[in-house]
Design a protein around this motif. Structure first.
Motif, PDB file in Angstrom:
ATOM      1  N   THR A   1      48.785  37.787  40.475  1.00  0.00           N
ATOM      2  CA  THR A   1      48.274  38.446  39.305  1.00  0.00           C
ATOM      3  C   THR A   1      47.794  39.737  39.563  1.00  0.00           C
ATOM      4  N   TRP A   2      47.076  39.654  40.464  1.00  0.00           N
ATOM      5  CA  TRP A   2      46.675  41.039  40.762  1.00  0.00           C
ATOM      6  C   TRP A   2      47.569  42.106  40.930  1.00  0.00           C
ATOM      7  N   SER A   3      48.532  41.794  42.049  1.00  0.00           N
ATOM      8  CA  SER A   3      49.640  42.761  42.239  1.00  0.00           C
ATOM      9  C   SER A   3      50.437  43.211  41.018  1.00  0.00           C
ATOM     10  N   GLU A   4      50.590  42.196  40.132  1.00  0.00           N
ATOM     11  CA  GLU A   4      51.286  42.588  38.915  1.00  0.00           C
ATOM     12  C   GLU A   4      50.511  43.641  38.200  1.00  0.00           C
ATOM     13  N   LEU A   5      49.078  43.439  38.362  1.00  0.00           N
ATOM     14  CA  LEU A   5      48.378  44.491  37.592  1.00  0.00           C
ATOM     15  C   LEU A   5      48.498  45.716  38.023  1.00  0.00           C
ATOM     16  N   ILE A   6      48.551  45.771  39.578  1.00  0.00           N
ATOM     17  CA  ILE A   6      48.660  47.278  40.096  1.00  0.00           C
ATOM     18  C   ILE A   6      50.108  47.623  39.775  1.00  0.00           C
TER      19      ILE A   6
ATOM     20  N   LEU B   1      50.835  51.340  38.088  1.00  0.00           N
ATOM     21  CA  LEU B   1      51.628  52.562  38.828  1.00  0.00           C
ATOM     22  C   LEU B   1      52.914  53.005  37.807  1.00  0.00           C
ATOM     23  N   THR B   2      53.282  51.914  37.127  1.00  0.00           N
ATOM     24  CA  THR B   2      54.559  51.994  36.087  1.00  0.00           C
ATOM     25  C   THR B   2      53.761  52.790  35.145  1.00  0.00           C
ATOM     26  N   MET B   3      52.763  52.703  34.395  1.00  0.00           N
ATOM     27  CA  MET B   3      51.987  53.488  33.419  1.00  0.00           C
ATOM     28  C   MET B   3      52.002  55.045  33.702  1.00  0.00           C
ATOM     29  N   VAL B   4      51.850  55.384  34.957  1.00  0.00           N
ATOM     30  CA  VAL B   4      51.606  56.695  35.258  1.00  0.00           C
ATOM     31  C   VAL B   4      53.051  57.353  35.858  1.00  0.00           C
TER      32      VAL B   4
ATOM     33  N   ALA C   1      52.236  47.954  44.903  1.00  0.00           N
ATOM     34  CA  ALA C   1      53.390  49.088  45.058  1.00  0.00           C
ATOM     35  C   ALA C   1      54.676  48.790  45.519  1.00  0.00           C
ATOM     36  N   GLU C   2      54.356  47.562  46.557  1.00  0.00           N
ATOM     37  CA  GLU C   2      56.066  46.844  47.006  1.00  0.00           C
ATOM     38  C   GLU C   2      56.363  45.964  45.946  1.00  0.00           C
ATOM     39  N   LYS C   3      55.827  45.676  45.042  1.00  0.00           N
ATOM     40  CA  LYS C   3      55.979  44.730  43.802  1.00  0.00           C
ATOM     41  C   LYS C   3      56.974  45.661  42.971  1.00  0.00           C
ATOM     42  N   LEU C   4      56.902  46.863  42.903  1.00  0.00           N
ATOM     43  CA  LEU C   4      57.592  47.894  42.035  1.00  0.00           C
ATOM     44  C   LEU C   4      58.795  48.285  43.030  1.00  0.00           C
ATOM     45  N   GLY C   5      58.904  47.595  44.177  1.00  0.00           N
ATOM     46  CA  GLY C   5      60.085  48.181  45.046  1.00  0.00           C
ATOM     47  C   GLY C   5      59.844  49.710  45.551  1.00  0.00           C
ATOM     48  N   ILE C   6      58.780  50.061  45.555  1.00  0.00           N
ATOM     49  CA  ILE C   6      58.411  51.353  46.158  1.00  0.00           C
ATOM     50  C   ILE C   6      57.894  51.429  47.672  1.00  0.00           C
ATOM     51  N   VAL C   7      58.706  52.414  48.091  1.00  0.00           N
ATOM     52  CA  VAL C   7      58.665  52.530  49.645  1.00  0.00           C
ATOM     53  C   VAL C   7      56.903  52.941  49.945  1.00  0.00           C
TER      54      VAL C   7
ATOM     55  N   GLY D   1      42.159  48.453  40.001  1.00  0.00           N
ATOM     56  CA  GLY D   1      43.395  48.178  39.079  1.00  0.00           C
ATOM     57  C   GLY D   1      42.760  47.722  37.710  1.00  0.00           C
ATOM     58  N   VAL D   2      41.527  47.398  37.748  1.00  0.00           N
ATOM     59  CA  VAL D   2      40.902  46.692  36.434  1.00  0.00           C
ATOM     60  C   VAL D   2      41.177  47.602  35.265  1.00  0.00           C
ATOM     61  N   ALA D   3      40.859  48.919  35.485  1.00  0.00           N
ATOM     62  CA  ALA D   3      41.386  50.030  34.210  1.00  0.00           C
ATOM     63  C   ALA D   3      41.798  51.191  34.920  1.00  0.00           C
ATOM     64  N   PHE D   4      42.712  51.613  34.288  1.00  0.00           N
ATOM     65  CA  PHE D   4      43.537  52.854  34.911  1.00  0.00           C
ATOM     66  C   PHE D   4      43.755  54.017  33.669  1.00  0.00           C
ATOM     67  N   GLU D   5      43.988  55.252  34.211  1.00  0.00           N
ATOM     68  CA  GLU D   5      44.403  56.318  33.157  1.00  0.00           C
ATOM     69  C   GLU D   5      45.915  56.053  32.882  1.00  0.00           C
TER      70      GLU D   5
END
Length: 429
Positions: free
Chosen positions: A108-113, A117-120, A147-153, A240-244
Motif C-alpha cells: 500500500t505504501w509503495s503504491e502511494l509513493i 511520483l506519477t502525479m508530478v 520508485a521501483e514500483k514505477l519501473g524507475i531506475v 507520501g501522505v500528502a504531495f504537491e
C-alpha cells in the motif's frame, strides 16, 4: 498523469461511502489493540456506530505519547508472524515510537509513493537518486520501493559524501532527486564549486523539514528542477501522505487512504476548511498498526477550493507545530530528548540551551550545557573527555551531529515560567 484516475478524482458521494466503510474496517481492526478496545468499551462504542463523519468525532484522539507508552508492540493488531518490517521514530525521552508493517502495508505504501511520483510526471524513463537515510528513518525505503514500483531506475545513494553524490548525479544522468530541501541547497552550492552542470535534472522532491517559497525558487533556479513538496509521518506509513501536484498550491492528501481532520489544538474542536489548526489523521488501510484520529502536531488547513488538476482534498503547506518538536536536517528532535540524554551524564548540571542556525544551507545545532563546579575547576583533559562523551551520547540517541559548549554553572538564563530552551535562528537567516 494519473496512477489511478478513478480513485484520485472520485465524487464526494462515492468518497464518503468509501471512507465510512474503511473507517468502520479500521475501527474493527483496532479492536485487536487493548488500548482501543478498552477505550471503545468505556465509551460504549462499536465500529458499527460509525455511520457518518460526525460519528468519527466520538472517537478519542491518539497521541504520540500513547504510542510510546505501548512500546514496543502494544499497538500491533496482527500476530507478530505477519510483521515483515519494523521502523522507529524519535522518542521524546528514552523510548522511540515503533511502527510495524505487514506485506500488504508495504505494498500500500509503495503504491502511494508511486501515485505521488506519477502525479508530478516521473515515468520509467527517469533515473531517481534517493538521498535520504536508509536506516530506521522511513524516508529512504519508502521512496525506494515506490520508485521501483514505477519501473524507475533507482539509486539508493542515502546521505553524506556530497561530492560523490554529485558525481553520481552527473555520471548516471539522474533526472529526479529526493532529499531534504536544505541538503538540496548544499548540492547546488557544491556542484557550482565543482563546476558541474546537472543538466539532466528535471524533478526535485523535497520533504522532512519545513521550507519556504523563496527556497523553492532558489532551488529551481540553481538546480534546474521543478520542486515538489512531500509530507509524511512514520506513524502514517512514512513519506507520501500528502504531495504537491503541478499546480504547486497545497498538497493532495490521499482521501482513499487517509481520513483527515483539522482541530483546534487547544480545545480539540473540529475546524472547517479554510481554518488553520492541527492535522489529525486516521489511516484507512493500515493492517499491522491501525490508528484512530492520530494527532500529528502539524499545523495546516483543509483547502476549500477544488484543484484544477481534478484530484480531491488538499491541505496547505505546514506552517508550524502545536508542540515543541524541532526538525533538524530532516530528523525530529524534542528538547526533552536532549535533556534526557545529557542529564544522565555525570558532570552535567541542570541547565542547557539549544541554538539552531542555518550554515551553508544546512541546519546546525549547538547545545550549551552547564557543568558542575568540580568539572569546571578540574583538569582540561577532564573537560575534553566530558565534551566528547556528550557529543557521542547525543549522536547515538538523535543520529545528529551537534556542537557542544560546556559552560560554568550559573551562566545560562533562568526562567520563572516555562523554560525557553531553544533559540531558533533559521527564520532570521
Amino acid at each position: 498523469m494519473f496512477r489511478d484516475k478513478a480513485i484520485e478524482t472520485m465524487s464526494s458521494e462515492d468518497l464518503q461511502k468509501l471512507q465510512i466503510e474503511r473507517l468502520q474496517e479500521t475501527a474493527l481492526r483496532a479492536q485487536s489493540v487493548p488500548f482501543y478496545r478498552e477505550r471503545f468499551k468505556e465509551l460504549g462504542l462499536t465500529p458499527d456506530d460509525i455511520q457518518t463523519y460526525d460519528d468519527v468525532k466520538k472517537i478519542p484522539f491518539t497521541t504520540k505519547k500513547d504510542l510510546q507508552q505501548g512500546f514496543p508492540f502494544g499497538f500491533v493488531a496482527v500476530p507478530m508472524r505477519d510483521i515483515i518490517r519494523i521502523h522507529t521514530t524519535s522518542g521524546t525521552t528514552g523510548k522511540p515510537t515503533v511502527v510495524t508493517y505487514t506485506a500488504q502495508d508495504l505494498d500500500t505504501w509503495s503504491e502511494l509513493i508511486a501515485r505521488n511520483l506519477t502525479m508530478v510526471g516521473l515515468t520509467s524513463d527517469d533515473v531517481f537518486q534517493n538521498m535520504v537515510n536508509y536506516g530506521m528513518f522511513t524516508g529512504g525505503l519508502g521512496f525506494h520501493y515506490g520508485a521501483e514500483k514505477l519501473g524507475i531506475v533507482t539509486i539508493p545513494a542515502a546521505t553524506g559524501n556530497t561530492h560523490r553524490q554529485i558525481e553520481m548525479l552527473y555520471d548516471f544522468g539522474v533526472t529526479a532527486i529526493h532529499c531534504t530541501p536544505s541538503y538540496a541547497m548544499r548540492i547546488a552550492e557544491v556542484s557550482e564549486e565543482m563546476g558541474i552542470i546537472l543538466d539532466k535534472l528535471k524533478y526535485g522532491v523535497f520533504g522532512a523539514e519545513p521550507w519556504s517559497e523563496a527556497l523553492r525558487s532558489d532551488l529551481e533556479k540553481r538546480l534546474g528542477v521543478e520542486a515538489f513538496d512531500s509530507y509524511g509521518m512514520s506513524e502514517l506509513f512514512g513519506p507520501g501522505v500528502a504531495f504537491e501536484c503541478k499546480e504547486h498550491n497545497g498538497l493532495h492528501i490521499w482521501h482513499d487512504i487517509y481520513y483527515a481532520e483539522i482541530i483546534d489544538p487547544n480545545t480539540g474542536e473540529t475546524l472547517p476548511p479554510g481554518h488553520r489548526g492541527e492535522l489529525v489523521v486516521t489511516p484507512l488501510l493500515k493492517e499491522a498498526m491501525p490508528l484512530l484520529r492520530y494527532r500529528t502536531g502539524d499545523i495546516t488547513m483543509l483547502m476549500p477550493e477544488p484543484c484544477p488538476c481534478g484530484r480531491g482534498m488538499k491541505i496547505a503547506r505546514m506552517t508550524g507545530r502545536s508542540d515543541d518538536m524541532l526538525i533538524i536536517r530532516g530528523i525530529n528532535v524534542f528538547p526533552s530528548q536532549i535533556e534526557h540524554v545529557i542529564k544522565q551524564i555525570p558532570g552535567i548540571g541542570d541547565q542547557f540551551m539549544v541554538t539552531i542556525e542555518r550554515v551553508n544551507h544546512l541546519d546546525e545545532m549547538t547545545i550549551s550545557a552547564e557543568i558542575t563546579d568540580e568539572v569546571f575547576n578540574g583538569e582540561l583533559d577532564q573537560l575534553t573527555q566530558l565534551r566528547t562523551r556528550v557529543v557521542q551520547a547525543l549522536k547515538e540517541r538523535l543520529e545528529l551531529r551537534t556542537t557542544i559548549h560546556l559552560v560554568e554553572r550559573g551562566s545560562l538564563p533562568r526562567f520563572e515560567g516555562k523554560a525557553k530552551r531553544v533559540i531558533d535562528l533559521r527564520e532570521k537567516a
